[in-house]
Scaffold this motif. Structure first.
Motif, mmCIF file in Angstrom:
data_model
loop_
_atom_site.group_PDB
_atom_site.id
_atom_site.type_symbol
_atom_site.label_atom_id
_atom_site.label_comp_id
_atom_site.label_asym_id
_atom_site.label_seq_id
_atom_site.Cartn_x
_atom_site.Cartn_y
_atom_site.Cartn_z
ATOM 1 N N MET A 1 18.777 14.381 37.146
ATOM 2 C CA MET A 1 18.733 14.714 35.725
ATOM 3 C C MET A 1 17.883 13.703 34.959
ATOM 4 O O MET A 1 17.064 14.064 34.131
ATOM 5 N N SER A 2 18.087 12.398 35.266
ATOM 6 C CA SER A 2 17.341 11.365 34.561
ATOM 7 C C SER A 2 15.855 11.433 34.883
ATOM 8 O O SER A 2 15.016 11.150 34.036
ATOM 9 N N THR A 3 15.532 11.813 36.136
ATOM 10 C CA THR A 3 14.120 11.938 36.521
ATOM 11 C C THR A 3 13.441 13.045 35.742
ATOM 12 O O THR A 3 12.322 12.889 35.244
ATOM 13 N N ARG A 4 14.113 14.213 35.620
ATOM 14 C CA ARG A 4 13.548 15.336 34.869
ATOM 15 C C ARG A 4 13.415 14.990 33.397
ATOM 16 O O ARG A 4 12.429 15.314 32.752
ATOM 17 N N TYR A 5 14.435 14.291 32.866
ATOM 18 C CA TYR A 5 14.381 13.877 31.459
ATOM 19 C C TYR A 5 13.213 12.934 31.221
ATOM 20 O O TYR A 5 12.492 13.040 30.227
ATOM 21 N N GLY A 6 13.009 11.993 32.161
ATOM 22 C CA GLY A 6 11.894 11.063 32.029
ATOM 23 C C GLY A 6 10.552 11.768 32.092
ATOM 24 O O GLY A 6 9.624 11.424 31.359
ATOM 25 N N ALA A 7 10.440 12.786 32.957
ATOM 26 C CA ALA A 7 9.193 13.540 33.064
ATOM 27 C C ALA A 7 8.905 14.312 31.785
ATOM 28 O O ALA A 7 7.762 14.394 31.322
ATOM 29 N N GLU A 8 9.975 14.878 31.200
ATOM 30 C CA GLU A 8 9.805 15.617 29.952
ATOM 31 C C GLU A 8 9.362 14.691 28.823
ATOM 32 O O GLU A 8 8.496 15.042 28.008
ATOM 33 N N LYS A 9 9.965 13.506 28.746
ATOM 34 C CA LYS A 9 9.585 12.541 27.711
ATOM 35 C C LYS A 9 8.138 12.104 27.883
ATOM 36 O O LYS A 9 7.398 11.948 26.897
ATOM 37 N N LYS A 10 7.726 11.915 29.129
ATOM 38 C CA LYS A 10 6.350 11.513 29.401
ATOM 39 C C LYS A 10 5.383 12.609 28.978
ATOM 40 O O LYS A 10 4.326 12.342 28.386
ATOM 41 N N GLN A 11 5.738 13.859 29.283
ATOM 42 C CA GLN A 11 4.893 14.983 28.902
ATOM 43 C C GLN A 11 4.788 15.100 27.387
ATOM 44 O O GLN A 11 3.710 15.335 26.840
ATOM 45 N N GLN A 12 5.907 14.912 26.692
ATOM 46 C CA GLN A 12 5.886 14.965 25.227
ATOM 47 C C GLN A 12 5.029 13.853 24.638
ATOM 48 O O GLN A 12 4.308 14.068 23.662
ATOM 49 N N ALA A 13 5.100 12.666 25.245
ATOM 50 C CA ALA A 13 4.284 11.546 24.772
ATOM 51 C C ALA A 13 2.798 11.836 24.955
ATOM 52 O O ALA A 13 1.973 11.512 24.094
ATOM 53 N N GLU A 14 2.446 12.463 26.086
ATOM 54 C CA GLU A 14 1.048 12.808 26.337
ATOM 55 C C GLU A 14 0.550 13.855 25.346
ATOM 56 O O GLU A 14 -0.575 13.761 24.850
ATOM 57 N N ILE A 15 1.395 14.830 25.064
ATOM 58 C CA ILE A 15 1.023 15.868 24.103
ATOM 59 C C ILE A 15 0.833 15.266 22.720
ATOM 60 O O ILE A 15 -0.127 15.592 22.003
ATOM 61 N N LEU A 16 1.740 14.341 22.333
ATOM 62 C CA LEU A 16 1.632 13.693 21.036
ATOM 63 C C LEU A 16 0.354 12.868 20.939
ATOM 64 O O LEU A 16 -0.336 12.889 19.917
ATOM 65 N N ALA A 17 0.026 12.123 22.009
ATOM 66 C CA ALA A 17 -1.192 11.312 22.016
ATOM 67 C C ALA A 17 -2.431 12.190 21.880
ATOM 68 O O ALA A 17 -3.365 11.873 21.126
ATOM 69 N N CYS A 18 -2.422 13.307 22.591
ATOM 70 C CA CYS A 18 -3.549 14.239 22.505
ATOM 71 C C CYS A 18 -3.661 14.823 21.099
ATOM 72 O O CYS A 18 -4.764 14.965 20.562
ATOM 73 N N SER A 19 -2.518 15.138 20.498
ATOM 74 C CA SER A 19 -2.519 15.701 19.146
ATOM 75 C C SER A 19 -3.048 14.700 18.133
ATOM 76 O O SER A 19 -3.815 15.047 17.242
ATOM 77 N N LEU A 20 -2.628 13.440 18.275
ATOM 78 C CA LEU A 20 -3.090 12.407 17.357
ATOM 79 C C LEU A 20 -4.590 12.168 17.508
ATOM 80 O O LEU A 20 -5.285 11.938 16.513
ATOM 81 N N GLU A 21 -5.083 12.230 18.732
ATOM 82 C CA GLU A 21 -6.524 12.060 18.953
ATOM 83 C C GLU A 21 -7.303 13.201 18.302
ATOM 84 O O GLU A 21 -8.329 12.980 17.650
ATOM 85 N N SER A 22 -6.797 14.431 18.457
ATOM 86 C CA SER A 22 -7.453 15.583 17.832
ATOM 87 C C SER A 22 -7.432 15.463 16.314
ATOM 88 O O SER A 22 -8.422 15.771 15.633
ATOM 89 N N LEU A 23 -6.289 14.988 15.782
ATOM 90 C CA LEU A 23 -6.170 14.811 14.344
ATOM 91 C C LEU A 23 -7.146 13.754 13.836
ATOM 92 O O LEU A 23 -7.738 13.902 12.760
ATOM 93 N N ALA A 24 -7.338 12.697 14.629
ATOM 94 C CA ALA A 24 -8.272 11.634 14.238
ATOM 95 C C ALA A 24 -9.701 12.170 14.163
ATOM 96 O O ALA A 24 -10.447 11.879 13.220
ATOM 97 N N TRP A 25 -10.100 12.950 15.165
ATOM 98 C CA TRP A 25 -11.442 13.538 15.145
ATOM 99 C C TRP A 25 -11.601 14.518 13.983
ATOM 100 O O TRP A 25 -12.653 14.577 13.344
ATOM 101 N N LEU A 26 -10.553 15.296 13.730
ATOM 102 C CA LEU A 26 -10.583 16.236 12.613
ATOM 103 C C LEU A 26 -10.737 15.490 11.294
ATOM 104 O O LEU A 26 -11.536 15.867 10.431
ATOM 105 N N GLY A 27 -9.965 14.397 11.131
ATOM 106 C CA GLY A 27 -10.080 13.595 9.919
ATOM 107 C C GLY A 27 -11.437 12.959 9.761
ATOM 108 O O GLY A 27 -11.982 12.891 8.650
ATOM 109 N N ALA A 28 -12.015 12.494 10.876
ATOM 110 C CA ALA A 28 -13.349 11.883 10.826
ATOM 111 C C ALA A 28 -14.392 12.912 10.384
ATOM 112 O O ALA A 28 -15.274 12.616 9.563
ATOM 113 N N GLY A 29 -14.273 14.128 10.908
ATOM 114 C CA GLY A 29 -15.214 15.179 10.509
ATOM 115 C C GLY A 29 -15.098 15.524 9.040
ATOM 116 O O GLY A 29 -16.105 15.673 8.341
#
Length: 330
Positions: A1-29
């Motif tokens: 259970m803890s392994t799956r939870y950790g994988a989900e948290k990691k995936q959410q962190a990656e999605i958030l990082a990608c979203s913030l990067e996209s937002l930064a490029w959008l703001g720069a434009g």
């Protein structure tokens, strides 16, 4: 259970990082576009002149109305153009809140809301003669509200972080323009997108149900209506199949129009050429014909090239502020 939870948290962190990067490029434009806009504006006037003109920008009659008047107009316009949806949404909301024992099936609420939205999309998509692609966006915002209200697991982030700010955005657009429902409905693109996602969340875990079928019918009607508008609707002219004459001279060269409009254009163009206007002249065009300014060397003698009325209340104030703009030819 803890392994799956950790994988989900990691995936959410990656999605958030990608979203913030996209937002930064959008703001720069957006910031680059803002810099270009500022460069253009300040190349035409000083900061003092720009600040002096700000009060004049909001001097049209509708912007002078009281706040509560404008706020009331927002709801009045929604009721005028989408009465069935407004009344049904209020009724379903009241029934849901009153039905504590849930005697009314929850899937009935969304089904009825979608069924009411479809005719409005069809009407404004195929039978409305004034920029229907704007008007057909507003019906989508209503089913999403009922979908969220009746959902077993409500997506608070999507609703409060996207849908509600989107509705507030339409209100701001209503306050910022004097074009009424035309611009307000166009701004409904923001909350209507969130509304579709709210609908999808409600029906995605269902099997084959009427509510699921209604959802896909709504999307199909919206897509087909939008495609029809993009292909066949021509703003400011007749239907596409009636545009049989191509203009061969002047600012509108290369544009297709009707035979009647082509003759009228040729007559006006000839009249303007006979005036023999030079760069020393200052021209004021009354009505909607901004292309006339492009057909001469004369200076524009109006605060806007768009739809100046014969008894425009802003013209005297404009000429008082800029007497050098008083027209020599009207």
């Amino acid at each position: 259970m803890s392994t799956r939870y950790g994988a989900e948290k990691k995936q959410q962190a990656e999605i958030l990082a990608c979203s913030l990067e996209s937002l930064a490029w959008l703001g720069a434009g957006a910031f680059i576009i803002f810099l270009l806009f500022c460069a253009f504006v300040f190349s035409r006037g000083s900061l003092g002149e720009i600040l002096e003109s700000l009060s004049s920008i909001v001097m049209d009659a509708e912007r002078q109305k009281p706040f509560l008047w404008k706020l009331a107009r927002y709801f009045i316009r929604l009721q005028r153009y989408y009465p069935g949806l407004v009344y049904l949404t209020v009724l379903l909301g009241v029934l849901y809140l009153a039905d504590r024992k849930r005697r009314i099936p929850l899937n009935l609420y969304v089904s009825l809301e979608i069924l009411m939205a479809v005719p409005y999309v069809v009407y404004y998509g195929f039978f409305w003669d004034m920029v229907g692609i704007n008007y057909m966006l507003a019906p989508l915002i209503f089913p999403g509200l009922i979908a969220w209200l009746t959902a077993e697991h409500r997506d608070q982030r999507l609703f409060w972080g996207w849908y509600v700010p989107g509705i507030f955005f339409t209100l701001l657009m209503h306050f910022a323009t004097d074009t009424g429902i035309l611009t307000m409905s166009a701004s409904c693109m923001v909350p209507s997108t969130a509304s579709v996602l709210l609908l999808y969340q409600v029906i995605r875990e269902e099997g084959q149900s009427w509510r699921k079928r209604f959802f896909w019918i709504l999307l199909a009607v919206q897509f087909i209506s939008g495609a029809y508008q993009r292909i066949f609707y021509v703003w400011g002219d007749s239907a596409l199949q009636e545009l049989t004459v191509m203009i061969m001279e002047g600012p509108l060269m290369g544009i297709r129009t009707t035979e009647e409009n082509a003759l009228l254009y040729a007559e006006v163009l000839e009249d303007v050429e006979e005036l023999g206007l030079t760069a020393e002249d200052r021209l004021l065009v009354v009505g909607i014909a901004p292309w006339i300014y492009l057909s001469t060397d004369a200076e524009c003698a109006a605060y806007s090239t768009w739809e100046i009325q014969e008894k425009d209340e802003l013209l005297p104030a404009y000429y008082e502020l800029h007497p050098e703009k008083i027209p020599t030819v009207i």
